[in-house]
Write a protein that holds these residues in place. Structure first.
Motif, mmCIF file in Angstrom:
data_model
loop_
_atom_site.group_PDB
_atom_site.id
_atom_site.type_symbol
_atom_site.label_atom_id
_atom_site.label_comp_id
_atom_site.label_asym_id
_atom_site.label_seq_id
_atom_site.Cartn_x
_atom_site.Cartn_y
_atom_site.Cartn_z
ATOM 1 N N ALA A 163 55.823 56.733 45.195
ATOM 2 C CA ALA A 163 55.940 55.276 45.119
ATOM 3 C C ALA A 163 54.961 54.710 44.108
ATOM 4 C CB ALA A 163 55.695 54.636 46.489
ATOM 5 N N PHE A 164 55.411 53.644 43.440
ATOM 6 C CA PHE A 164 54.534 52.755 42.688
ATOM 7 C C PHE A 164 54.187 51.621 43.655
ATOM 8 C CE2 PHE A 164 57.518 54.706 39.736
ATOM 9 C CZ PHE A 164 56.730 55.094 38.669
ATOM 10 N N LEU A 165 52.926 51.498 44.031
ATOM 11 C CA LEU A 165 52.521 50.517 45.030
ATOM 12 C C LEU A 165 51.425 49.629 44.468
ATOM 13 C CD1 LEU A 165 52.591 49.386 47.948
ATOM 14 C CD2 LEU A 165 50.863 51.125 48.527
ATOM 15 N N GLU A 166 51.628 48.321 44.568
ATOM 16 C CA GLU A 166 50.626 47.387 44.081
ATOM 17 C C GLU A 166 49.329 47.489 44.875
ATOM 18 O OE1 GLU A 166 50.980 43.132 42.509
ATOM 19 O OE2 GLU A 166 50.904 42.855 44.685
ATOM 20 N N ALA A 167 48.221 47.545 44.141
ATOM 21 C CA ALA A 167 46.880 47.374 44.700
ATOM 22 C C ALA A 167 46.179 46.460 43.700
ATOM 23 C CB ALA A 167 46.160 48.704 44.860
ATOM 24 N N ASN A 168 46.404 45.162 43.832
ATOM 25 C CA ASN A 168 46.081 44.230 42.754
ATOM 26 C C ASN A 168 44.606 43.858 42.689
ATOM 27 O OD1 ASN A 168 45.961 40.951 42.064
ATOM 28 N ND2 ASN A 168 47.147 42.181 40.612
ATOM 29 N N TYR A 169 43.985 43.618 43.857
ATOM 30 C CA TYR A 169 42.634 43.073 43.798
ATOM 31 C C TYR A 169 41.760 43.558 44.948
ATOM 32 C CZ TYR A 169 44.174 39.830 47.478
ATOM 33 O OH TYR A 169 44.664 39.297 48.652
ATOM 34 N N ASN A 176 34.286 36.387 44.825
ATOM 35 C CA ASN A 176 33.023 36.126 44.132
ATOM 36 C C ASN A 176 33.183 35.990 42.627
ATOM 37 O OD1 ASN A 176 31.572 36.330 46.583
ATOM 38 N ND2 ASN A 176 31.522 38.566 46.404
ATOM 39 N N GLY A 177 34.420 36.068 42.157
ATOM 40 C CA GLY A 177 34.668 36.064 40.726
ATOM 41 C C GLY A 177 34.809 34.683 40.126
ATOM 42 N N ARG A 178 35.179 34.652 38.842
ATOM 43 C CA ARG A 178 35.176 33.421 38.047
ATOM 44 C C ARG A 178 36.446 32.596 38.167
ATOM 45 N NH1 ARG A 178 38.338 34.099 33.631
ATOM 46 N NH2 ARG A 178 38.939 36.226 33.063
ATOM 47 N N TYR A 179 37.484 33.128 38.861
ATOM 48 C CA TYR A 179 38.752 32.405 38.928
ATOM 49 C C TYR A 179 38.575 31.078 39.670
ATOM 50 C CZ TYR A 179 41.664 36.341 37.321
ATOM 51 O OH TYR A 179 42.246 37.325 36.576
ATOM 52 N N PRO A 180 39.286 30.038 39.264
ATOM 53 C CA PRO A 180 39.245 28.782 40.018
ATOM 54 C C PRO A 180 39.868 28.956 41.400
ATOM 55 C CG PRO A 180 40.924 28.700 38.310
ATOM 56 C CD PRO A 180 40.152 29.960 38.068
ATOM 57 N N TYR A 181 39.497 28.056 42.303
ATOM 58 C CA TYR A 181 39.913 28.178 43.700
ATOM 59 C C TYR A 181 41.430 28.259 43.840
ATOM 60 C CZ TYR A 181 40.663 27.046 48.613
ATOM 61 O OH TYR A 181 41.087 27.066 49.916
ATOM 62 N N PHE A 182 42.170 27.401 43.101
ATOM 63 C CA PHE A 182 43.627 27.378 43.258
ATOM 64 C C PHE A 182 44.245 28.718 42.871
ATOM 65 C CE2 PHE A 182 43.512 26.498 38.709
ATOM 66 C CZ PHE A 182 44.657 27.119 38.226
ATOM 67 N N LEU A 183 43.674 29.393 41.874
ATOM 68 C CA LEU A 183 44.217 30.677 41.447
ATOM 69 C C LEU A 183 43.869 31.775 42.448
ATOM 70 C CD1 LEU A 183 45.779 32.270 39.379
ATOM 71 C CD2 LEU A 183 43.695 32.458 37.990
ATOM 72 N N LYS A 184 42.670 31.719 43.001
ATOM 73 C CA LYS A 184 42.322 32.667 44.064
ATOM 74 C C LYS A 184 43.275 32.532 45.234
ATOM 75 C CE LYS A 184 37.355 32.824 42.987
ATOM 76 N NZ LYS A 184 35.987 32.572 43.493
ATOM 77 N N LYS A 185 43.599 31.279 45.590
ATOM 78 C CA LYS A 185 44.528 31.045 46.700
ATOM 79 C C LYS A 185 45.937 31.511 46.339
ATOM 80 C CE LYS A 185 44.107 29.486 50.147
ATOM 81 N NZ LYS A 185 43.860 30.185 51.425
ATOM 82 N N ASP A 222 40.380 41.641 36.114
ATOM 83 C CA ASP A 222 39.119 40.982 36.442
ATOM 84 C C ASP A 222 38.674 41.177 37.881
ATOM 85 O OD1 ASP A 222 38.756 39.686 33.873
ATOM 86 O OD2 ASP A 222 40.426 38.390 34.438
ATOM 87 N N ASN A 223 39.609 41.471 38.788
ATOM 88 C CA ASN A 223 39.303 41.473 40.216
ATOM 89 C C ASN A 223 39.511 42.829 40.878
ATOM 90 O OD1 ASN A 223 38.819 38.559 40.296
ATOM 91 N ND2 ASN A 223 41.024 38.410 39.909
#
Length: 282
Positions: A163-169, A176-185, A222-223
């Motif tokens: 399987a190809f299985l996503e493990a994104n972040y 704790n990263g630099r992404y804005p809150y809306f993008l983290k959500k 980044d994450n």
């Protein structure tokens, strides 16, 4: 032809483009084409895979990192493009209608000796789908861009020999990263992407005992960390080979079989440089 053998590779995996190769000794399909036709040609050539083996494209959803190369590739090689009607409406493809084929969810499309089944997944797109590709008794799943693990995903994952299985972040890196809150959500809110921990729970609780290869896919630049997620999964891998799919280059070509006596692993090569099992069909 060994009807229980499949060959798989991630040609690219990440927010910069996604494209996954699954085939047997005679024909193959690409799941998504989010990198250019030129890059797909280069990467398949480095794997000694003739473009003539590709018989169809299957599109999971309309986001640009999954469709950027579709039109040029389909027109150049006269490839049928399979996707749902809602996804088709969202793509804005400039393709002749003879190249576009819509499917009904959970119906199987036969491409030579390959069977491709699409089923709905949770993601913030119009009508997103995951895929199961089969040849004989061997099954390979392509499960990326997942907001959450659903019952359909679990049921299909249990059947996979690879399987190809996503493990994104990694959750700490995202929080704790630099992404804005809306993008983290958006990423972690249940309709974006799957975390390392969520993917690992699916793997540990529902893997087939014959799952020989797991390609961790769609890692965030980044994450996440390839070393971090590889170590997480290797701790629990058992007999499953863990591979981290790159966002910069293709993986090796892996041999997948439901036959426990088959030599699954990296495809051997003959004196011409071609994978031994594929050379006779070029």
């Amino acid at each position: 032809m060994d009807c229980n053998t499949l060959y798989i590779s991630s040609l690219n995996s990440g927010s910069n483009g996604n494209c996954y190769y699954v085939g047997n000794s005679q024909e193959a399909v690409l799941i998504d084409a989010g990198i250019s036709c030129k890059e797909i040609e280069k990467r398949m050539a480095r794997l000694n895979l003739p473009m003539g083996k590709v018989k169809a494209l299957f599109i999971s959803h309309e986001h640009s990192d999954h469709i950027k190369g579709v039109c040029v590739l389909a027109r150049k090689y006269k490839l049928p493009v399979y996707l749902s009607p809602k996804t088709h409406a969202g793509c804005g493809f400039d393709l002749h209608q003879d190249l576009v084929f819509n499917w009904d969810t959970n119906n199987t499309v036969e491409i030579g000796s390959l069977s491709v089944t699409a089923f709905r997944k949770i993601h913030d797109a119009r009508d997103p789908h995951s895929f199961m590709v089969s040849c004989g008794d061997t099954r390979v799943g392509v499960f990326t861009d997942l907001g959450a693990v659903c019952t359909e995903l679990t049921a299909h994952f249990k059947q996979c020999h690879a399987a190809f299985l996503e493990a994104n972040y990694d959750s700490d890196m995202l929080n704790n990263g630099r992404y804005p809150y809306f993008l983290k959500k958006r990423i972690s809110g249940g309709s974006g992407h799957l975390s390392n921990a969520e993917a690992l729970t699916l793997f540990c609780n529902h893997r087939n005992e014959r799952l020989s290869h797991l390609l961790l896919s769609h890692l965030s630049k980044d994450n996440n960390s390839p070393e971090l997620v590889e170590n997480m999964f290797n701790t629990h891998a058992g007999n499953t080979k863990i591979i981290v799919a790159s966002r910069y280059q293709e993986t090796e070509l892996y041999v997948i079989s439901s036959d426990p006596d088959a030599s699954a692993g990296i495809s051997r090569r003959n004196h011409s440089g071609l994978p031994l099992q594929l050379a006779l069909e070029v």
